[in-house]
Design a protein around this motif. Structure first.
Motif, PDB file in Angstrom:
ATOM      1  N   ILE A 335      -9.546   2.326 -22.167  1.00 43.75           N
ATOM      2  CA  ILE A 335      -9.302   1.801 -20.828  1.00 43.75           C
ATOM      3  C   ILE A 335      -9.942   0.425 -20.737  1.00 43.75           C
ATOM      4  O   ILE A 335     -11.178   0.300 -20.809  1.00 43.75           O
ATOM      5  N   VAL A 336      -9.131  -0.603 -20.638  1.00 44.45           N
ATOM      6  CA  VAL A 336      -9.681  -1.939 -20.432  1.00 44.45           C
ATOM      7  C   VAL A 336     -10.284  -1.965 -19.036  1.00 44.45           C
ATOM      8  O   VAL A 336      -9.628  -1.631 -18.049  1.00 44.45           O
ATOM      9  N   TRP A 337     -11.561  -2.323 -18.936  1.00 48.27           N
ATOM     10  CA  TRP A 337     -12.280  -2.262 -17.668  1.00 48.27           C
ATOM     11  C   TRP A 337     -11.524  -2.960 -16.555  1.00 48.27           C
ATOM     12  O   TRP A 337     -11.027  -4.084 -16.722  1.00 48.27           O
ATOM     13  N   ASN A 338     -11.426  -2.269 -15.407  1.00 48.23           N
ATOM     14  CA  ASN A 338     -10.773  -2.827 -14.227  1.00 48.23           C
ATOM     15  C   ASN A 338     -11.823  -3.451 -13.319  1.00 48.23           C
ATOM     16  O   ASN A 338     -12.719  -2.757 -12.837  1.00 48.23           O
ATOM     17  N   TYR A 345     -19.637  -7.014 -15.042  1.00 42.03           N
ATOM     18  CA  TYR A 345     -19.117  -6.833 -16.385  1.00 42.03           C
ATOM     19  C   TYR A 345     -17.897  -7.728 -16.549  1.00 42.03           C
ATOM     20  O   TYR A 345     -17.361  -8.279 -15.575  1.00 42.03           O
ATOM     21  N   THR A 346     -17.450  -7.873 -17.791  1.00 38.29           N
ATOM     22  CA  THR A 346     -16.241  -8.647 -18.062  1.00 38.29           C
ATOM     23  C   THR A 346     -15.286  -7.804 -18.886  1.00 38.29           C
ATOM     24  O   THR A 346     -15.691  -6.845 -19.564  1.00 38.29           O
ATOM     25  N   GLN A 347     -14.020  -8.184 -18.844  1.00 38.18           N
ATOM     26  CA  GLN A 347     -13.028  -7.487 -19.647  1.00 38.18           C
ATOM     27  C   GLN A 347     -13.114  -7.953 -21.100  1.00 38.18           C
ATOM     28  O   GLN A 347     -13.412  -9.118 -21.370  1.00 38.18           O
ATOM     29  N   PRO A 348     -12.844  -7.064 -22.046  1.00 33.98           N
ATOM     30  CA  PRO A 348     -12.794  -7.475 -23.449  1.00 33.98           C
ATOM     31  C   PRO A 348     -11.576  -8.350 -23.690  1.00 33.98           C
ATOM     32  O   PRO A 348     -10.610  -8.316 -22.924  1.00 33.98           O
ATOM     33  N   THR A 349     -11.613  -9.128 -24.749  1.00 36.20           N
ATOM     34  CA  THR A 349     -10.458  -9.944 -25.086  1.00 36.20           C
ATOM     35  C   THR A 349      -9.358  -9.059 -25.656  1.00 36.20           C
ATOM     36  O   THR A 349      -9.633  -7.977 -26.205  1.00 36.20           O
TER      37      THR A 349
END
Length: 402
Positions: A335-338, A345-349
């Protein structure tokens, strides 16, 4: 408040009606009206004589949760603010073609997923957020929808305090009753005129709250949904942050949904930072508990893994996951962080997401990426927060667009 009928088991309904001097068959009629027919009021129970309906309405009500607000995403997802009889609210989500990962080991579901097509965001919607020319499930199916998923809440707020989740900021207010949990499903099914047995519905207990911290009410709701409404347990998935004693208890149940454990880290150090509950139950304890669940060759245990940029998304983390799950009949949902306001936090590339997934797949671990649904209306995983639009009256259904 009047006593609620929805949420009572068949034995409880039998006891109630027997106390009113009624024959046992009246309990079965009430059971069918509540769960199979999903009536809104006691007066809708047409199999009851008027005198009995009048007698019941003096002290009892159906008490389904009220859908007081809704937001409609450009992808067709709908987020509902559900109000309980005491005024407390939770959020429930309808995903018209799922999120791409539920029951991914089900060949029929997988074929359906490949055939799914979304409604375009340009289609005109009515006041309920439904396409004006496609106002029932059958018409939606003709437009490309083969199934739908309902995401259900189990508590008002949440006590687990996962650092990446908006719901955690609410704290915990109270548990939902079995009727309030199953009632969310009934309300959504009624809204979309779903026909159980004909239309394909998946349920995920992944909304607000930790189901295993409200275990008895959660399991009673499962039985109401299976035996009453008629949704098979095989089409349900419960997500837990990892309550070890409840997992072991769950393993002993005769009727139980599929299990999804929110792993979210590959070692206890990282997991404790983002999921403080790890201080009480370490990863190894949770995996030992999961191994107690009886499984056939067709069964899988799902491990959910929220990818946080620079925190748990590196290749070494993927290799640690492989070591943890070695020998288990498992699959992983990434699950790409929402994002959510106030969460640092930041989303992964995309590259890191791809490398992480391919590392697991190449080493024999089935791994899927959960498609974010309703992110524009805060309906995606980790975004539920009892949203109330300040400029809208509570009784108004609102439509939001990105």
């Amino acid at each position: 408040m009047m006593a609620a009928l929805f949420g009572k088991s068949l034995p409880e309904l039998t006891e109630l009606l027997t106390a009113l001097g009624q024959k046992p068959y009246r309990a079965r009629q009430l059971w069918d009206a509540l769960y199979r027919q999903r009536v809104d009021t006691v007066d809708d129970i047409t199999t009851f004589p008027a005198e009995l309906r009048q007698h019941l309405t003096a002290d009892y009500a159906i008490e389904l949760p009220q859908m007081v607000q809704t937001a409609v995403s450009v992808d067709g997802t709908e987020r509902y603010l559900m109000r309980m009889a005491d005024g407390e609210t939770v959020e429930t989500v309808w995903m018209p073609d799922g999120d791409g990962v539920e029951n991914t080991d089900d060949a029929e579901d997988s074929a359906d997923h490949r055939a799914d097509s979304r409604l375009t965001s340009s289609r005109k919607l009515d006041a309920r957020g439904l396409p004006v020319d496609k106002r029932n499930w059958g018409a939606l199916a003709e437009a490309g929808y083969r199934r739908a998923t309902i995401c259900i809440s189990s508590q008002v707020g949440c006590a687990v305090n996962c650092q990446f989740c908006l719901t955690a900021k609410l704290g915990i207010r109270r548990d939902l009753t079995a009727g309030e949990i199953a009632g969310q499903v009934a309300a959504v099914l009624n809204r979309h005129r779903v026909q159980i047995g004909k239309d394909r519905i998946n349920l995920v207990f992944m909304g607000m709250g930790e189901p295993f911290l409200n275990y008895d009410n959660f399991m009673k709701s499962v039985l109401l949904l299976v035996e009453g409404i008629g949704i098979p347990a095989s089409r349900m998935t419960v997500s837990t942050s990892g309550i070890e004693p409840a997992i072991r208890r769950f393993a002993q149940e005769t009727i139980r949904p599929n299990l999804a454990l929110s792993l979210n880290a590959s070692n206890n150090v990282v997991r404790e930072q983002i999921m403080p509950i790890t201080r009480k139950w370490k990863i190894e304890q949770l995996l030992d508990a999961v191994r107690e669940i009886p499984m056939t060759k067709r069964d899988w245990v799902t491990f959910e893994y929220v990818l946080l940029g620079g925190i748990n998304d590196q290749p070494q983390h993927a290799h640690e996951v492989l070591a943890l799950l070695k020998g288990m009949h498992a699959k992983v949902n990434l699950i790409v962080w929402n994002p959510g306001p106030g969460i640092a936090y930041t989303q992964p590339t995309p590259e890191h997401v791809d490398i992480f997934q391919q590392t697991l797949i190449r080493n024999g671990l089935p791994t899927y990426i959960r498609r974010p649904r309703g992110r524009d209306i805060y309906a995606a995983c980790g975004q539920l927060k009892r949203t109330v639009e300040p400029d809208k009256p509570a009784e108004t259904l609102v439509q939001l667009t990105a």
